[in-house]
Design a protein around this motif. Structure first.
Motif, PDB file in Angstrom:
ATOM      1  N   PRO A  12      -4.616-108.582 -92.759  1.00  0.00           N
ATOM      2  CA  PRO A  12      -4.557-109.837 -93.514  1.00  0.00           C
ATOM      3  C   PRO A  12      -3.721-109.702 -94.791  1.00  0.00           C
ATOM      4  O   PRO A  12      -3.995-108.845 -95.632  1.00  0.00           O
ATOM      5  N   LEU A  13      -2.701-110.529 -94.900  1.00  0.00           N
ATOM      6  CA  LEU A  13      -1.818-110.536 -96.065  1.00  0.00           C
ATOM      7  C   LEU A  13      -1.376-111.970 -96.336  1.00  0.00           C
ATOM      8  O   LEU A  13      -1.312-112.790 -95.412  1.00  0.00           O
ATOM      9  N   PRO A  14      -1.005-112.282 -97.575  1.00  0.00           N
ATOM     10  CA  PRO A  14      -0.421-113.611 -97.835  1.00  0.00           C
ATOM     11  C   PRO A  14       1.003-113.714 -97.290  1.00  0.00           C
ATOM     12  O   PRO A  14       1.486-114.819 -97.056  1.00  0.00           O
ATOM     13  N   ALA A  15       1.660-112.578 -97.073  1.00  0.00           N
ATOM     14  CA  ALA A  15       3.053-112.563 -96.621  1.00  0.00           C
ATOM     15  C   ALA A  15       3.145-112.443 -95.106  1.00  0.00           C
ATOM     16  O   ALA A  15       2.442-111.636 -94.495  1.00  0.00           O
ATOM     17  N   LYS A  16       4.040-113.225 -94.518  1.00  0.00           N
ATOM     18  CA  LYS A  16       4.302-113.147 -93.082  1.00  0.00           C
ATOM     19  C   LYS A  16       5.517-112.272 -92.770  1.00  0.00           C
ATOM     20  O   LYS A  16       5.785-111.975 -91.604  1.00  0.00           O
TER      21      LYS A  16
ATOM     22  N   TRP B 136       2.852 -99.621-100.904  1.00  0.00           N
ATOM     23  CA  TRP B 136       3.625-100.639-101.599  1.00  0.00           C
ATOM     24  C   TRP B 136       4.479-101.366-100.557  1.00  0.00           C
ATOM     25  O   TRP B 136       5.311-100.743 -99.893  1.00  0.00           O
ATOM     26  N   LEU B 137       4.255-102.650-100.416  1.00  0.00           N
ATOM     27  CA  LEU B 137       4.952-103.446 -99.409  1.00  0.00           C
ATOM     28  C   LEU B 137       5.980-104.353-100.078  1.00  0.00           C
ATOM     29  O   LEU B 137       5.649-105.102-101.006  1.00  0.00           O
ATOM     30  N   GLY B 138       7.210-104.307 -99.582  1.00  0.00           N
ATOM     31  CA  GLY B 138       8.245-105.184-100.095  1.00  0.00           C
ATOM     32  C   GLY B 138       8.355-106.425 -99.230  1.00  0.00           C
ATOM     33  O   GLY B 138       8.504-106.320 -98.008  1.00  0.00           O
ATOM     34  N   THR B 139       8.257-107.600 -99.858  1.00  0.00           N
ATOM     35  CA  THR B 139       8.309-108.861 -99.119  1.00  0.00           C
ATOM     36  C   THR B 139       9.288-109.818 -99.796  1.00  0.00           C
ATOM     37  O   THR B 139       9.533-109.727-101.004  1.00  0.00           O
TER      38      THR B 139
ATOM     39  N   HIS C 134       6.442-112.835-101.467  1.00  0.00           N
ATOM     40  CA  HIS C 134       5.389-112.538-102.451  1.00  0.00           C
ATOM     41  C   HIS C 134       5.685-111.273-103.247  1.00  0.00           C
ATOM     42  O   HIS C 134       4.758-110.633-103.767  1.00  0.00           O
ATOM     43  N   GLY C 135       6.956-110.903-103.364  1.00  0.00           N
ATOM     44  CA  GLY C 135       7.308-109.733-104.154  1.00  0.00           C
ATOM     45  C   GLY C 135       6.734-108.460-103.568  1.00  0.00           C
ATOM     46  O   GLY C 135       6.771-108.254-102.355  1.00  0.00           O
ATOM     47  N   VAL C 136       6.164-107.617-104.439  1.00  0.00           N
ATOM     48  CA  VAL C 136       5.553-106.356-104.005  1.00  0.00           C
ATOM     49  C   VAL C 136       4.049-106.523-103.872  1.00  0.00           C
ATOM     50  O   VAL C 136       3.380-106.993-104.801  1.00  0.00           O
TER      51      VAL C 136
ATOM     52  N   GLU D 145       9.162-109.684 -89.134  1.00  0.00           N
ATOM     53  CA  GLU D 145       9.795-110.865 -89.696  1.00  0.00           C
ATOM     54  C   GLU D 145       9.100-112.097 -89.131  1.00  0.00           C
ATOM     55  O   GLU D 145       9.562-112.722 -88.170  1.00  0.00           O
ATOM     56  N   GLY D 146       7.934-112.410 -89.709  1.00  0.00           N
ATOM     57  CA  GLY D 146       7.215-113.602 -89.268  1.00  0.00           C
ATOM     58  C   GLY D 146       5.782-113.350 -88.840  1.00  0.00           C
ATOM     59  O   GLY D 146       4.963-114.269 -88.814  1.00  0.00           O
ATOM     60  N   GLY D 147       5.457-112.089 -88.499  1.00  0.00           N
ATOM     61  CA  GLY D 147       4.096-111.775 -88.064  1.00  0.00           C
ATOM     62  C   GLY D 147       3.319-110.935 -89.049  1.00  0.00           C
ATOM     63  O   GLY D 147       2.198-110.523 -88.767  1.00  0.00           O
ATOM     64  N   GLY D 148       3.913-110.668 -90.214  1.00  0.00           N
ATOM     65  CA  GLY D 148       3.229-109.897 -91.234  1.00  0.00           C
ATOM     66  C   GLY D 148       3.135-108.411 -90.920  1.00  0.00           C
ATOM     67  O   GLY D 148       4.021-107.831 -90.286  1.00  0.00           O
ATOM     68  N   LEU D 149       2.023-107.806 -91.343  1.00  0.00           N
ATOM     69  CA  LEU D 149       1.808-106.364 -91.206  1.00  0.00           C
ATOM     70  C   LEU D 149       0.836-106.071 -90.065  1.00  0.00           C
ATOM     71  O   LEU D 149      -0.168-106.750 -89.897  1.00  0.00           O
ATOM     72  N   HIS D 150       1.159-105.040 -89.265  1.00  0.00           N
ATOM     73  CA  HIS D 150       0.296-104.613 -88.168  1.00  0.00           C
ATOM     74  C   HIS D 150      -0.023-103.128 -88.311  1.00  0.00           C
ATOM     75  O   HIS D 150       0.803-102.342 -88.774  1.00  0.00           O
ATOM     76  N   GLU D 151      -1.219-102.757 -87.886  1.00  0.00           N
ATOM     77  CA  GLU D 151      -1.646-101.361 -87.904  1.00  0.00           C
ATOM     78  C   GLU D 151      -1.996-100.924 -86.481  1.00  0.00           C
ATOM     79  O   GLU D 151      -2.622-101.673 -85.737  1.00  0.00           O
TER      80      GLU D 151
END
Length: 201
Positions: free
Chosen positions: A172-176, A189-192, A195-197, A154-160
């Motif tokens: 790197p994603l447009p969604a945080k 498929w990422l739910g945000t 930015h939607g899916v 919630e605020g840092g986006g996606l991590h691997e």
């Protein structure tokens, strides 16, 4: 069957899980509940430790991992007792990985990884700049079919997670904010909320 099943104490539902025997378990603000099929109603497990049960995972036969406001507990459903506890408050997500390690996501304290005996193996917090995690509010922990673990925050986006270095790196994603992850046909498929899916792969 009555399609409207009020729950004891609270109808604010966090999670629903079915165990290996077909019993439905529901976590809500009031704690842990199970569906009594004979009486066609939900009944509450009267243990204060389960208050605010946000996540339920089947551990093994007759055992559930219950995580919530007060910590993580291994519950024996047959004996109706807690057999193990782990100190980690405000638990939001659980993942049991392919090696039976348990990844515990929290609302404010990052990620704790324990083995099935409850022994801590790794801890990841945003305050530790070397671990790669940039946000402590964990929304989802997912392992794909190749064993790769990804975390949505919630605020840092996606991590691997890199199993070689034992560190996370940001994807790197447009969604945080990433609330959910689903793997379908080698794609993620990422739910945000912003930015939607978002589809990766």
């Amino acid at each position: 069957m009555n399609l409207n099943h009020p729950l004891p104490i609270s109808d604010y539902i966090f999670c629903i899980t079915e165990d290996e025997k077909g019993v439905l378990w529901v976590g809500n603000a009031g704690g842990l509940n199970f569906y009594n099929r004979e009486k066609d109603r939900f009944e509450r497990v009267a243990l204060q430790e389960f208050t605010g049960a946000k996540v339920i995972k089947v551990a093994k036969e007759d055992h559930l991992w219950i995580g919530g406001l007060r910590g993580l507990y291994l519950y024996n459903t047959k004996k109706k007792e807690i057999v193990k506890s782990v100190t980690a408050k405000y638990i939001t997500k659980l993942l049991i990985d392919k090696n039976d390690n348990i990844w515990i996501g929290t609302e404010t304290n990052g990620i704790l990884v324990i083995n099935k005996k409850g022994i801590t193996k790794m801890v990841f917090k945003a305050s530790d700049k070397t671990c790669g995690l940039t946000n402590n509010n964990i929304e989802v922990i997912h392992q794909d079919k190749n064993g790769i673990i990804r975390v949505g925050t919630e605020g840092g986006g996606l991590h691997e997670f890199d199993f070689t270095t034992k560190k996370f790196h940001s994807v790197p994603l447009p969604a945080k904010v990433v609330w959910d992850i689903l793997e379908v046909n080698d794609r993620l498929w990422l739910g945000t909320p912003e930015h939607g899916v978002i589809v990766l792969g």
